[in-house]
Design an enzyme around this catalytic site. Structure first.
Site, mmCIF file in Angstrom:
data_model
loop_
_atom_site.group_PDB
_atom_site.id
_atom_site.type_symbol
_atom_site.label_atom_id
_atom_site.label_comp_id
_atom_site.label_asym_id
_atom_site.label_seq_id
_atom_site.Cartn_x
_atom_site.Cartn_y
_atom_site.Cartn_z
ATOM 1 N N GLU A 141 0.597 -1.176 0.262
ATOM 2 C CA GLU A 141 -0.043 -0.038 -0.109
ATOM 3 C C GLU A 141 0.816 1.324 0.185
ATOM 4 O O GLU A 141 0.456 2.370 -0.060
ATOM 5 C CB GLU A 141 -0.965 0.037 1.241
ATOM 6 C CG GLU A 141 -1.653 -1.175 1.133
ATOM 7 C CD GLU A 141 -2.584 -1.114 2.343
ATOM 8 O OE1 GLU A 141 -2.372 -0.491 3.324
ATOM 9 O OE2 GLU A 141 -3.734 -1.556 2.304
ATOM 10 N N LYS A 165 5.945 -2.030 1.707
ATOM 11 C CA LYS A 165 5.132 -2.121 2.972
ATOM 12 C C LYS A 165 5.309 -3.697 3.089
ATOM 13 O O LYS A 165 5.425 -4.268 4.257
ATOM 14 C CB LYS A 165 3.885 -1.786 2.939
ATOM 15 C CG LYS A 165 3.145 -1.987 4.266
ATOM 16 C CD LYS A 165 1.772 -1.290 4.003
ATOM 17 C CE LYS A 165 0.849 -1.809 5.405
ATOM 18 N NZ LYS A 165 -0.553 -1.191 5.630
HETATM 19 C C1 BGC Z 1 -2.434 -4.774 5.189
HETATM 20 C C2 BGC Z 1 -3.611 -5.161 4.105
HETATM 21 C C3 BGC Z 1 -4.818 -5.664 4.851
HETATM 22 C C4 BGC Z 1 -5.332 -4.535 5.892
HETATM 23 C C5 BGC Z 1 -6.012 -5.614 6.866
HETATM 24 C C6 BGC Z 1 -3.265 -3.611 5.853
HETATM 25 O O1 BGC Z 1 -2.330 -3.148 6.870
HETATM 26 O O2 BGC Z 1 -1.396 -3.602 4.385
HETATM 27 O O3 BGC Z 1 -3.025 -5.984 3.102
HETATM 28 O O4 BGC Z 1 -5.883 -6.063 4.136
HETATM 29 O O5 BGC Z 1 -3.985 -4.373 6.661
HETATM 30 O O6 BGC Z 1 -5.502 -6.621 7.644
#
Ligand code: BGC
Length: 796
Positions: A492, A612
């Site tokens: 992300e 990340k």
């Molecule tokens: C992650 C996602 C995940 C979300 C909920 C985020 O920190 O980057 O991949 O779906 O958390 O667990």
């Protein structure tokens, strides 16, 4: 060594109390209650919380000059509260006692995973040597999913008199469990009413604001010895006060039995009447506990996982929390996979792509639960179609964050706690969530053989996601390939090109490769459907030949970027600046949330080759090497051991592991490659929540994807296991730190197939029964059959 079926905290440490509460949460798939101390209301240290699966409420708030909406998993009234103090004969009353009291001498919290019982023991002693031992035991009933109970026993040492106890039902609660959300409206409960019924039953009703859902909690308070109870009702709660005589060899106890009902229950009930009747009728505490234990025993049999040592204990804890969030009761509900369990308010109880890490386990052990989670997505297919339409796209565009209605629930703004700045949140551009839904459909159907589902609801979802990808891909004539632009990948961090006016990056390899896979599976599925079903579905979805020709073309000509001999995470990733990782580690220590660090420095992670979490490497989690090279070959690219190893090394050096999913995926990928660091990542994934690796986030809710993912890592990752129409395929890799383990699963129509892994050997036992012998496929396509009632050993 810590007992293998327990989680224990033998000291009271206020700063870790929220972690203890989250990890000691008790639940039954319908609702869950955090493992909070009954003595304490919500505050800086303690945060009681009770959450009902799928019970969301939408509010709007003013943040940074804008109106934003948030749909939250609602924190329900606290049924656990219990205040007490000592009334020694002839002396003044003592203070109300809590773990924070100066008189606390001993404190111990013990979670018994096998029985699903949480025990908390406290010992207080005042300056005059008067002691009070307090023992609480709590369950959230796994057999009767609307019941929970808590028994408290008081024992006095060195004095006689009474304990004054107040059994409280507290409806003055809000959603206030996550500091970052404190600017958001957290009041979700309205119209409180309270009262009492004969038999020691106190009740509280209220409703959520939007959509309105009536909620009723009834608590029966019973004491031993039986004493008169004074009942006081306030607007938002009830208090039942009782004086319990204590003295030498005279213990006193108080049992609170909760019934929780709502206006959405099936069969439909009038919540208050039903809750009061349930609470009044509920059996005694010992009988409740023994029925609850028996329900857990059944679950542990279905999910037997025998891993020795500390890893085994943590995996059991993970399975415990998975089953408390998603139990067979979930199969009766319309709910998805809440990323943080029913254990806290982080991510507001929303449903992301994390089911990708949860469903494979459920497919193999609790297929009825897996199916119900897919049906949650199917009921929201119309919303996903509408989202696509509104975006000018075709097919179904599932939201990145989903909750009650299936519309996009991702926040528009998020707070960087380091800089205090509110920033636009573009994570909703993670369109890859649709591929996760399609992948889960396909894997579920393959594993369980549930063609009824695949040919109906499953096909609709898979085909509509395929259609979305076909429409999202645009032909770039110069490249001679299709491109998918303006998205965000699983990493992300990168939500835009540096300096670009609009968010999104182009040709995320994970997005494009999985889109090609979905298109190919959509075409396969259509080929394999019974002719009548195929025509009916094609007609209903208006899928003409021209559209299917395009699917073929896109599935073979989607663009995958490469640079320096590795798959590029997205187009242009290789041209971004290199980060000085050592310098940042030296300066900040923990750099998992590098995005926040850089933003607080007025820089942006978008400028760097820094991820990340696993993004491109996710492909190695979803696909076996031969599947991945087949997928790349279909697209006209080379993917072999050399390219994959180079790609793994490349991203390993450029990932900050800012999500618990990251170490899990890296552990999986490295274990399959027999990489030197495999165990380090597996261990970090195991420790994710017990050691609160992401720096304080577990107290806001467990990381369900990583928890389930670690079990799956052992059962499928290390063993290379795949259950499907051809039987059970296994290709274990040796992991020195986990040389032997065993588990049971469903395969080939058998429930309770037991797999044992030992160094260089593997055994498969098929339970006696009418189903056909199970085919086991070993590396090198060596096929064997194991008849029902027998066990076979194989050399690897
Ligand atoms: C992650 C996602 C995940 C979300 C909920 C985020 O920190 O980057 O991949 O779906 O958390 O667990």
């Amino acid at each position: 060594m810590t007992a293998p079926w327990t989680l224990r905290y033998d000291r009271y440490e206020p700063e870790r109390e929220r972690l203890v509460e989250a990890l000691c949460t008790l639940g039954n798939g319908r609702f869950a209650t955090r493992g909070s101390a009954p003595e304490c209301p919500a505050g800086a240290t303690h945060y009681p919380g009770t959450y009902l699966a799928g019970c969301y409420d939408r509010r709007s708030s003013a943040v940074a000059g804008e109106r934003i909406e948030n749909e939250d998993l609602v924190n329900l009234p606290d049924w656990t509260r219990l205040r007490y103090r000592c009334l020694p004969d002839g002396g003044p009353p003592g203070d109300w006692l809590t773990p924070d009291s100066e008189e606390l001498r001993h404190y111990d919290v013990l979670l018994d995973l096998r029985a699903g019982v949480l025990t908390r023991s406290l010992y207080f002693e005042d300056g005059d040597g008067r002691g009070l031992r307090v023992g609480h035991r709590r369950i959230v009933h796994m057999g009767e999913p609307w019941l929970a109970a808590q028994r408290t026993v008081f024992r006095a040492y060195g004095w006689t008199g009474a304990v004054e106890a107040e059994s409280v039902l507290d409806g003055a609660v809000t959603n206030a469990g996550v500091a970052r959300y404190r600017h958001l409206e957290g009041r979700h409960l309205l119209d409180h009413r309270t009262g009492f019924e004969p038999g020691g039953v106190a009740w509280l009703t209220c409703r959520t604001t939007d959509p309105g859902r009536g909620i009723a909690l009834a608590v029966r308070t019973v004491t031993r010895p039986d004493r008169p109870v004074r009942e006081t009702a306030t607007r938002t709660g009830t208090v039942q006060t009782v004086l319990l005589p204590v003295g030498h060899r005279r213990a006193a106890s108080l049992v609170k039995t909760l019934a929780l009902r709502t206006s959405r229950d099936r069969p439909a009930v009038e919540p208050r009447a039903a809750a009061c009747a349930d609470a009044a009728r509920a059996p005694s505490f010992p009988r409740l506990v023994s029925a609850h234990r028996a329900a857990w025993q059944g679950l542990w049999q279905r999910g037997e996982l025998d891993v020795p040592g500390e890893a085994g204990r943590i995996l059991r804890l993970h399975l415990f929390h998975l089953l408390q969030t998603l139990s067979p009761h979930t199969a009766d509900l319309d709910v998805g996979v809440p990323a943080r369990g029913l254990h806290g308010e982080a991510y507001r109880g929303h449903v992301f792509w994390d089911e990708l890490f949860v469903q494979p386990y459920l497919d193999l052990h609790f297929p009825e639960v897996a199916r119900s989670l897919l049906m949650y997505r199917h009921r929201r297919l119309p919303a996903a179609r509408e989202a696509a339409r509104q975006a000018g796209a075709t097919g179904a565009m599932y939201p990145w964050q989903s909750a009650s209605s299936g519309r996009e629930e991702t926040q528009e703004l998020h707070l960087n706690p380091r800089s205090g700045r509110w920033l636009p949140d573009h994570t909703r551009l993670q369109r890859h969530v649709g591929s996760a839904v399609a992948y889960n459909v396909w894997r579920y159907a393959r594993t369980t053989g549930d063609l009824g589902f695949l040919h109906a609801a499953g096909a609709e979802m898979l085909l509509e996601v395929a259609r979305y990808w076909s429409g999202a891909a645009a032909l770039d004539p110069a490249l001679g390939r299709y491109r998918i632009r303006g998205v965000i990948g699983p990493d992300e961090y990168h939500d835009a090109y540096p300096g670009a006016p609009a968010p999104g990056i182009d040709d995320n390899a994970y997005t494009n490769a999985t889109a090609a896979w979905v298109l190919a599976r959509g075409l396969d599925l259509l080929d394999r459907l019974p002719a009548a079903r195929r025509s009916e579905l094609r007609e209903r979805l208006a899928l003409d030949d021209a559209e299917l020709d395009r699917w073929q073309d896109v599935s073979r000509r989607l663009y995958l970027p490469f640079h320096r001999g590795v798959v590029s995470q997205f187009e242009g990733y290789g041209q971004l600046a290199e980060l000085d990782w050592d310098a940042y580690r030296a300066r900040y220590g923990d750099i998992r949330r590098l995005d926040r660090i850089l933003e607080a420095e007025d820089d942006t992670v978008n400028r760097y080759q820094a991820s990340k979490q696993a993004d491109t490497l996710m492909l190695g989690h979803l696909f076996r090497p031969e599947e991945l090279s087949g997928l790349f070959a279909r697209l006209g690219y080379r993917m072999d051991d050399e390219v994959w190893r180079a790609t793994v090394d490349y991203y390993l050096a450029r990932t900050s592991h800012g999500s618990t999913l990251s170490s899990l995926v890296h552990g999986w990928v490295l274990a399959r490659l027999q990489g030197a660091d495999a165990w380090r990542y597996c261990e970090e994934a195991l420790l994710g929540d017990v050691a609160d690796v992401q720096g304080g986030t577990t107290g806001e809710g467990i990381h369900l994807g990583a928890m389930a993912g670690t079990i799956d890592l052992v059962e499928r990752g290390i063993t290379g296991l795949e259950a499907g129409p051809e039987g059970l395929r296994v290709a274990p890799v040796a992991l020195r730190e986990l040389p032997r383990f065993a588990f049971t699963l469903c395969a080939g129509g058998h429930h309770g197939v037991r797999v044992r892994v030992l160094p260089g050997r593997l055994a498969v036992r098929v339970p006696a029964g009418p189903a056909a012998p199970l085919t086991v496929v070993l590396p090198g396509e060596r096929r064997f059959t194991v008849p029902p009632g027998e066990e076979r050993w194989f050399r690897l």
